[in-house]
Scaffold this motif. Sequence first.
Motif, PDB file in Angstrom:
ATOM      1  N   GLU A 189       0.862  -1.176   0.000  1.00  0.00           N
ATOM      2  CA  GLU A 189       0.000   0.000   0.000  1.00  0.00           C
ATOM      3  C   GLU A 189       0.899   1.227   0.000  1.00  0.00           C
ATOM      4  O   GLU A 189       1.931   1.243   0.680  1.00  0.00           O
ATOM      5  N   VAL A 228      -2.934   4.657  -2.306  1.00  0.00           N
ATOM      6  CA  VAL A 228      -3.564   3.576  -3.050  1.00  0.00           C
ATOM      7  C   VAL A 228      -3.373   2.287  -2.259  1.00  0.00           C
ATOM      8  O   VAL A 228      -2.284   1.995  -1.768  1.00  0.00           O
ATOM      9  N   VAL A 266      -7.894   0.848  -4.565  1.00  0.00           N
ATOM     10  CA  VAL A 266      -8.697   2.026  -4.237  1.00  0.00           C
ATOM     11  C   VAL A 266      -7.772   3.211  -4.001  1.00  0.00           C
ATOM     12  O   VAL A 266      -6.782   3.105  -3.259  1.00  0.00           O
ATOM     13  N   ALA A 268      -7.449   7.068  -2.518  1.00  0.00           N
ATOM     14  CA  ALA A 268      -8.089   7.982  -1.569  1.00  0.00           C
ATOM     15  C   ALA A 268      -7.016   8.784  -0.861  1.00  0.00           C
ATOM     16  O   ALA A 268      -5.854   8.378  -0.793  1.00  0.00           O
ATOM     17  N   ALA A 274      -8.925   3.755   2.274  1.00  0.00           N
ATOM     18  CA  ALA A 274      -8.614   3.038   1.037  1.00  0.00           C
ATOM     19  C   ALA A 274      -8.365   1.561   1.323  1.00  0.00           C
ATOM     20  O   ALA A 274      -8.832   0.677   0.585  1.00  0.00           O
ATOM     21  N   LEU A 297     -16.296   5.998  -5.081  1.00  0.00           N
ATOM     22  CA  LEU A 297     -14.920   5.568  -4.852  1.00  0.00           C
ATOM     23  C   LEU A 297     -14.151   5.447  -6.161  1.00  0.00           C
ATOM     24  O   LEU A 297     -14.667   4.921  -7.155  1.00  0.00           O
TER      25      LEU A 297
END
Length: 322
Positions: A189, A228, A266, A268, A274, A297
């Motif tokens: 991430e 992300v 995702v 954010a 996320a 989203l």
Amino acid sequence: MPKDLTRRQMIALTGAALCLGQPAKAAAPTRMMEGRAFASHWRITAPAEIELEQHRPAIEALLARIDRQMSPWRDDSELTRFNSSQAGCAVSGALALVAQTALEIAQESNGWFDPTVGPLVAQWGFGPIKGGQSGAWQGLAAQGDGLRKAAPDLTMDLCGIAKGHSLDLMAAHLLQIGVQDFLVDLGGELKAAGQHPSGRQWHVAVEDPRQNHDAPALALRLPSGLSVATSGFKAQSYVLGQSRYGHIIDPRRARPATGALASVSVLAADAMRADAWATALLAAGEAGPQLAQEQGLAALFLSDHGGALSHIATGGFDRHLL
């Protein structure tokens, strides 16, 4: 691309080329600091002139503190103390905040994100939380500095959100001490700030979620301030008989999620949200894209149709693709 990086769902690409089969240009100089946390790997990439190593003790202390608060694998963690309690207990403000966010996303996702799923995760061989109810997240509550449960056998599992929270805190610490340009990778991430030393936005690659496919599936720009998070089956799964079982549980069927959907990413500003939403959308399977659209989203859905990879983007995610 190095083999160890292909086990992550998102890969930081700090050079000028994207490793997509084209000749590499000279990369702007960067410096990296790496370590281990949460049985995973972390990496901070910044311009070469920034002395990152002096900040290692603070980063490692931050991650160790979160582990003591939220690890379900530790007998002495705050989370384990709550899970062992009859009705709840006082906890740190940090744990209460993450728990409250988890319950909010459980509500927003109609239960596709389920913080009581721990016993099912363990039942299928992926976690340490034994026994107890699942699918009963409405029986949990975060109130001030305490967590409460409606029944003694209710437990909370924050593995689908705590890593994102950790990423947010790592980035916040770097900004607080004056580091303005960096990319933080925590177990795949990522969160970006400022820009790459070459003057562009940070670039990251989306891993191909198919087994035995090492090249990136797609690549995207990660603007300053965005995170992300990706959930997928490639790294944490096993084959039994003719079926592959992954660690993401479909809470409505009480078994690992199945189907063509192989990973969800995702975007954010908040890595914690996320992280949780990537888990929820993957658990939702075919219903994921519609849920993402309803929630506004920015998400990327990669599906494996008998070896052929396809993708669906919602919420403007495709605007960030390279």
